[in-house]
Enzyme design. Structure first.
Site, short mmCIF file in Angstrom:
data_model
loop_
_atom_site.label_atom_id
_atom_site.label_comp_id
_atom_site.label_asym_id
_atom_site.label_seq_id
_atom_site.Cartn_x
_atom_site.Cartn_y
_atom_site.Cartn_z
N GLU A 120 -7.08 -106.48 -27.08
CA GLU A 120 -7.13 -105.47 -28.14
C GLU A 120 -7.12 -104.04 -27.61
O GLU A 120 -6.76 -103.10 -28.31
CB GLU A 120 -8.35 -105.68 -29.05
N HIS A 158 -18.96 -103.85 -22.55
CA HIS A 158 -18.07 -104.98 -22.26
C HIS A 158 -17.44 -104.89 -20.88
O HIS A 158 -16.85 -105.87 -20.41
CB HIS A 158 -16.96 -105.06 -23.31
#
Length: 347
Positions: free
Chosen positions: A117, A159
């Site tokens: 993404e 992340h």
């Protein structure tokens, strides 16, 4: 509460995000910061610019080849003649080799990316550098004064693993901050991640260490990104056993249930005798967030800040997620003001 923010974070102006099978305007965009800044200004928070800390603090937690890839990816992508933004389309999956880094920038993207993404664009590396400067400035102020601080980091960081990016994250700001505190003499640091999504990168960086306790409250990875980490049986390895604590919670979890998990996490932090609390502050636990599924309302963020203050530790807040852009500033300020109500004795 003193806040740090770098205008350099605006240099990342991504146009593309792969979402539900379509390329859309990214949920993580500079306008998020404008709304937080407006709310901070309305609440009379002082905002300062950070200094330039260079690459050394990044290299203290991230792989040097990975950092070099991020620095050079956009130029290499353009030189290869690609028209769009740099988005990975292949990975070293279970049936393929993962021990070699291809020479092609397309292959390198797959090696260093954990998801599809997040595009790499012009200004991505500069923005990531500015974001970690924000985190370091906030951390240094708290270390020097004992006062709580807020780092308005953008892009976020939790992340980002030792050598992987994804979930809008490139450098792990919370990990960089924790390492900074350890290098300054703290014996043990707690990172408490309250973002809706599991901080897989932070967990990976410290999984085999006992000088950082990582606790995360997040959406159940059975049904929530990043899917492949954040389960209760992930508790650390070697000397790090017991210093990773995960609280996966189902969609629609009530605020009361979430707060009970928070109290348990704070009890673990207390027992571990941590000397600094770094909060990965994701306000995407808000009921109106477009890519999350918890039930917090505006007032609940005040209670969150109050509970964090009750832990009685020097505290650094670092911005992670939160994508309901019309509400993000209100929710951030409510956390910080709730914290100050306790620490400053406001009734």
């Amino acid at each position: 509460m003193l806040t740090f923010f770098s205008e350099g974070s605006r240099q990342r102006q991504a146009r593309s995000e792969l979402h539900d099978g379509a390329l859309v305007t990214p949920f993580e965009r500079p306008e998020r910061m404008d709304l937080v800044l407006a709310a901070l200004s309305k609440a009379a928070f002082e905002v300062r610019s950070p200094s330039d800390y260079g690459l050394a603090p990044v290299l203290a937690v991230h792989d040097a080849d990975y950092v070099a890839f991020l620095e050079n990816c956009w130029q290499a992508w353009q030189a290869a003649g690609h028209a769009g933004e740099a988005i990975p389309n292949i990975w070293p999956a279970r049936t393929m080799r993962g021990d070699r880094i291809p020479q092609s920038v397309s292959g390198q993207l797959g090696y260093y990316a954990l998801a599809a993404e997040t595009s790499i664009t012009e200004g991505t590396f500069a923005a990531a550098m500015a974001s970690k400067d924000t985190a370091l400035a906030a951390t240094d102020h708290t270390l020097a004064t004992g006062e709580p601080t807020f780092g308005l980091c953008r892009p976020p960081g939790h992340h980002a693993a030792v050598d992987q990016f994804g979930g809008y994250c490139f450098f792990n700001n919370a990990a960089i901050a924790a390492q900074r505190a350890l290098d300054a003499g703290k014996r043990r640091v707690a990172i408490l991640d309250v973002d809706f999504h599991h901080g897989n990168g932070t967990q990976q960086i410290f999984y085999r260490r006992d000088d950082v306790l990582f606790a995360s409250l997040h959406g159940d990875p059975d049904v929530t990104f990043p899917y492949f980490s954040g389960y209760t049986d992930e508790t650390g390895e070697g000397v790090g056993e017991g210093f990773t604590i995960n609280y996966p919670l189902p969609p629609g979890t009530s605020v009361a249930t979430w707060m009970a998990a928070l109290d348990e996490a704070l009890a673990h932090i207390h027992r571990a005798e941590c000397e600094l609390l770094v909060v990965s502050l994701g306000v995407d636990i808000f009921e109106g967030d477009p890519i999350s599924a918890f039930t917090f309302q505006h007032v609940d963020f005040i209670a969150l800040g109050q509970r964090l203050a009750a832990a009685g530790l020097p505290c650094v807040f670092l911005m992670e997620g939160g994508y309901a852009v019309e509400d993000i500033g209100v929710n951030v300020v409510n956390v910080l003001q709730g914290f100050e109500e306790v620490t400053q004795g406001v009734k």
